[in-house]
Design a protein around this motif. Structure first.
Motif, mmCIF file in Angstrom:
data_model
loop_
_atom_site.group_PDB
_atom_site.id
_atom_site.type_symbol
_atom_site.label_atom_id
_atom_site.label_comp_id
_atom_site.label_asym_id
_atom_site.label_seq_id
_atom_site.Cartn_x
_atom_site.Cartn_y
_atom_site.Cartn_z
ATOM 1 N N ARG A 167 53.106 -18.621 0.446
ATOM 2 C CA ARG A 167 51.781 -17.992 0.339
ATOM 3 C C ARG A 167 51.782 -16.692 1.143
ATOM 4 N NH1 ARG A 167 51.115 -23.425 0.700
ATOM 5 N NH2 ARG A 167 49.974 -24.451 -0.992
ATOM 6 N N PRO A 168 52.427 -15.644 0.622
ATOM 7 C CA PRO A 168 52.574 -14.402 1.389
ATOM 8 C C PRO A 168 51.259 -13.740 1.771
ATOM 9 C CG PRO A 168 53.285 -14.107 -0.892
ATOM 10 C CD PRO A 168 53.103 -15.566 -0.690
ATOM 11 N N LEU A 169 50.217 -13.938 0.987
ATOM 12 C CA LEU A 169 48.942 -13.296 1.306
ATOM 13 C C LEU A 169 48.288 -13.902 2.545
ATOM 14 C CD1 LEU A 169 47.425 -12.718 -2.249
ATOM 15 C CD2 LEU A 169 48.853 -11.189 -0.869
ATOM 16 N N ASN A 170 48.770 -15.068 2.990
ATOM 17 C CA ASN A 170 48.264 -15.640 4.240
ATOM 18 C C ASN A 170 48.622 -14.760 5.436
ATOM 19 O OD1 ASN A 170 47.079 -17.760 2.950
ATOM 20 N ND2 ASN A 170 48.534 -19.317 3.643
ATOM 21 N N TRP A 171 49.731 -14.018 5.328
ATOM 22 C CA TRP A 171 50.099 -13.054 6.372
ATOM 23 C C TRP A 171 48.987 -12.000 6.515
ATOM 24 C CZ3 TRP A 171 53.750 -8.420 5.370
ATOM 25 C CH2 TRP A 171 54.061 -7.765 6.572
ATOM 26 N N LEU A 172 48.516 -11.507 5.382
ATOM 27 C CA LEU A 172 47.466 -10.498 5.404
ATOM 28 C C LEU A 172 46.149 -11.095 5.899
ATOM 29 C CD1 LEU A 172 48.182 -8.612 2.044
ATOM 30 C CD2 LEU A 172 49.394 -8.515 4.235
ATOM 31 N N ARG A 173 45.900 -12.348 5.548
ATOM 32 C CA ARG A 173 44.674 -12.987 6.022
ATOM 33 C C ARG A 173 44.704 -13.148 7.543
ATOM 34 N NH1 ARG A 173 40.470 -15.394 3.919
ATOM 35 N NH2 ARG A 173 41.301 -15.193 1.810
ATOM 36 N N ALA A 174 45.867 -13.477 8.101
ATOM 37 C CA ALA A 174 45.980 -13.619 9.557
ATOM 38 C C ALA A 174 45.800 -12.263 10.250
ATOM 39 C CB ALA A 174 47.329 -14.227 9.928
ATOM 40 N N ILE A 175 46.312 -11.197 9.630
ATOM 41 C CA ILE A 175 46.098 -9.853 10.176
ATOM 42 C C ILE A 175 44.606 -9.551 10.220
ATOM 43 C CG2 ILE A 175 46.408 -7.387 9.666
ATOM 44 C CD1 ILE A 175 49.233 -8.110 8.651
ATOM 45 N N HIS A 176 43.904 -9.919 9.159
ATOM 46 C CA HIS A 176 42.448 -9.739 9.107
ATOM 47 C C HIS A 176 41.748 -10.568 10.189
ATOM 48 C CE1 HIS A 176 38.300 -10.165 7.632
ATOM 49 N NE2 HIS A 176 38.502 -11.470 7.626
ATOM 50 N N GLU A 177 42.111 -11.842 10.305
ATOM 51 C CA GLU A 177 41.417 -12.741 11.231
ATOM 52 C C GLU A 177 41.572 -12.296 12.680
ATOM 53 O OE1 GLU A 177 42.988 -16.612 10.453
ATOM 54 O OE2 GLU A 177 41.831 -16.874 8.594
#
Length: 583
Positions: A239-249
């Motif tokens: 789930r590569p987009l989880n990396w971007l979600r963590a950057i957001h969080e």
């Protein structure tokens, strides 16, 4: 912070000045589990473990660190620094020892101890079996409920901080001897060039036994006093987009990864998965550890601009373990620079303007040398420095260049103590030979072309495997981007031939017409490179040999093709998990 002599002293400083800031937080693969340690807690836990290490070792003994991405790894790493033990980060041993670097690393560095999580049951007993065979004491690591302080630390600036084993993309892994001074100097270079600071949170999924994951994504934020958030490599691959979600969080400013990771985020992009994500905090999207592609920079920026990602955040860079890590990068806030060059001239190892649109090749700059670091482009035969725009081997001088390879004096002499033909006798300074090909543009920025050992010469013309691999992957939707290998063999008529091994997309396996795919590949390579492929080999998803950073292991792929041990694309089952582990 350059007045510190080791990162152990840096952690002590952060524990005193920023005690309640979360130094490291880990997103476990178990839902809802996010263990975390403040700077004060990390220092206390590391000091507690360091007391035990100091009692069981002598300064300079080696200790294997065999951990997933976890707070226990961070504690163990700093405990080694405090105790004067040379840390050796290493991935978990694999059952198939023929394709596992752990046996070679253990034999090379002869460790006294091996540290791993107390919570890891090692159900197959492979780790215990491997350690017992070499007489290595196994020390399980768990967080202490009441950590005891440490009286004093043992490291010194000239001593070794750790051994960073090379990825083995072209040979057996070698232990790069990184001193405390090398590490501190390179971290200072990165801070100055990238403009990072105590509020520059980092989010990473790169394994901590890889130099990009360890130094850029863990040690740099600790050096700055900034938070570090770690995801697991397998979680990113699925789930590569989880990396971007963590950057957001976490409103993170820094996230570094190899080129393929940015492509994977685009390939797996789904609007519904990006709902509510704001990437405007992301200031340094460092792209390194493998060839940087201009097309990747453009695709990623275009795809994620609607979510606040700024094109100037993309930061192509160049580095290698032998220089501790980072060698070149552009300053924060500048747009990535590209250069249009002639594809025909590139094949002749020259840089020239393109003759027409069909001859245009876009080269991505990896930025200028870090402050305090010097780059020369050297002729492979004469060792004379080449002028701007000429392709040669990249040579480096810097205080961050490591002392050599562990227990390999001849290779160390050849690689770390090279001399240019124009160096004055007795001038002192030696050069690191990187083994990489590149050139400096008119702005003094570095463009990396490829590795010397990988260049294929067909009828007197240079062909760079990564260019052919990119053409192959783009030739048909059934093929997986960044998962191909091009190499040469000598046929029965003593003629050099090009073989391409390429993974298929998992979701496309059932609908592949192999003859159609192979024809598309052959046509694309002829049209774009004016060379015919001898054979196109389609293999199973996740089975291409890659290093821990995602680099294609072309020499190992070649060996497996010659042995006939590559896995055909139409085998039943799925090897996606192996792909995640190797990335």
């Amino acid at each position: 912070m350059s007045h510190f002599s080791s990162l152990a002293e840096v952690l002590q400083h952060q524990a005193m000045s920023r005690p309640d800031v979360a130094a490291v937080t880990v997103y476990s693969d178990r839902p809802g589990e996010r263990p975390s340690l403040t700077f004060a807690a990390l220092h206390a836990q590391a000091a507690h473990l360091a007391r035990q290490l100091a009692a069981e070792t002598a300064p300079g003994d080696r200790a294997l660190l065999i951990f997933p991405s976890s707070v226990e790894f961070v504690v163990a790493y700093f405990a080694c620094l405090m105790a004067g033990v040379v840390a050796v980060p290493m991935m978990q041993p694999r059952r198939n020892a023929n394709h596992d670097a752990s046996a070679a690393i253990i034999a090379d560095c002869t460790p006294r101890l091996a540290l791993s999580p107390a919570s890891d049951p090692d159900p197959r007993g492979l780790l215990r079996e491997r350690l017992a065979a070499h007489g290595i004491r196994h020390l399980p690591v768990a967080l202490a409920p009441e950590p005891a302080p440490l009286d004093a630390v043992r490291p010194n600036a000239d001593g070794l901080a750790f051994l960073q084993y090379t990825s083995g993309s072209t040979s057996l892994p070698k232990g790069v001897m990184v001193s405390h001074r090398n590490l501190i100097d390179n971290l200072a270079m990165m801070r100055e060039r990238l403009g990072n600071h105590a509020d520059s949170a980092h989010v990473s999924w790169i394994p901590l036994y890889h130099d990009l994951g360890l130094i850029m994504n863990l040690l740099q934020p600790i050096y700055l006093g900034a938070p570090c958030v770690l995801l697991t490599p397998s979680g990113f691959m699925h789930r590569p987009l989880n990396w971007l979600r963590a950057i957001h969080e976490h409103r993170a400013e820094v996230g570094a990864a190899p080129n393929f990771a940015f492509d994977l985020c685009v390939d797996r992009f789904r609007p519904e998965q990006m709902e509510g994500i704001d990437l405007s905090s992301w200031k340094i999207a460092l792209n390194g550890a493998e060839p940087v592609r201009a097309a990747t920079l453009e695709r990623f920026a275009a795809t994620f601009a609607p979510y606040g990602f700024a094109p100037e955040a993309m930061r192509p860079a160049y580095g290698l373990a032998e220089a501790t890590l980072l060698v070149t990068a552009a300053k924060r806030g500048s747009l990535p620079r590209t250069l249009d060059v002639s594809a025909k001239a590139l094949k002749a190892a020259r840089i020239a303007p393109p003759e027409d649109a069909a001859d245009r090749h876009v080269s991505a700059s990896c930025g200028s040398p870090m402050t305090g670091l010097t780059i020369a482009i050297a002729d492979l035969e004469t060792r004379r420095p080449l002028p701007q725009g000429a392709i040669g081997e990249i040579w480096i001088q810097a205080t961050s260049v490591a002392g050599g390879y562990w227990q390999r004096p001849e290779e160390s002499e050849q690689t770390f103590r090279a001399r240019l033909e124009t160096d004055a006798p007795g001038s002192g300074g030696s050069w690191l030979r990187t083994g990489d090909l590149g050139h400096l543009d008119e702005a003094g920025e570095l463009h990396v072309v490829g590795r010397i050992k990988d260049v294929m010469i067909i009828r007197g013309v240079n062909h760079y495997p990564q260019d052919i691999e990119a053409t192959v992957a783009a030739s048909h939707p059934s093929l997986r981007r960044d998962h191909g290998a091009a190499f040469t063999i000598i046929d029965e008529h003593d003629i050099e031939r090009i073989i391409v091994v390429q993974e298929v997309e998992r979701t496309q396996r059932r609908d592949i017409a192999e003859a159609e795919v192979v024809a598309a590949v052959q046509a694309a390579v002829v049209n774009n490179h004016d060379v015919a492929l001898h054979k196109v080999v389609l293999i199973r998803t996740g089975s291409l040999p890659k290093t821990t950073s995602g680099k294609v292991q072309r020499s190992l792929t070649r060996l497996r093709w010659l042995e006939g041990t590559l896995e055909p694309w139409n085998l039943s089952g799925d090897a996606e998990d192996r792909s995640a582990a190797s990335a």
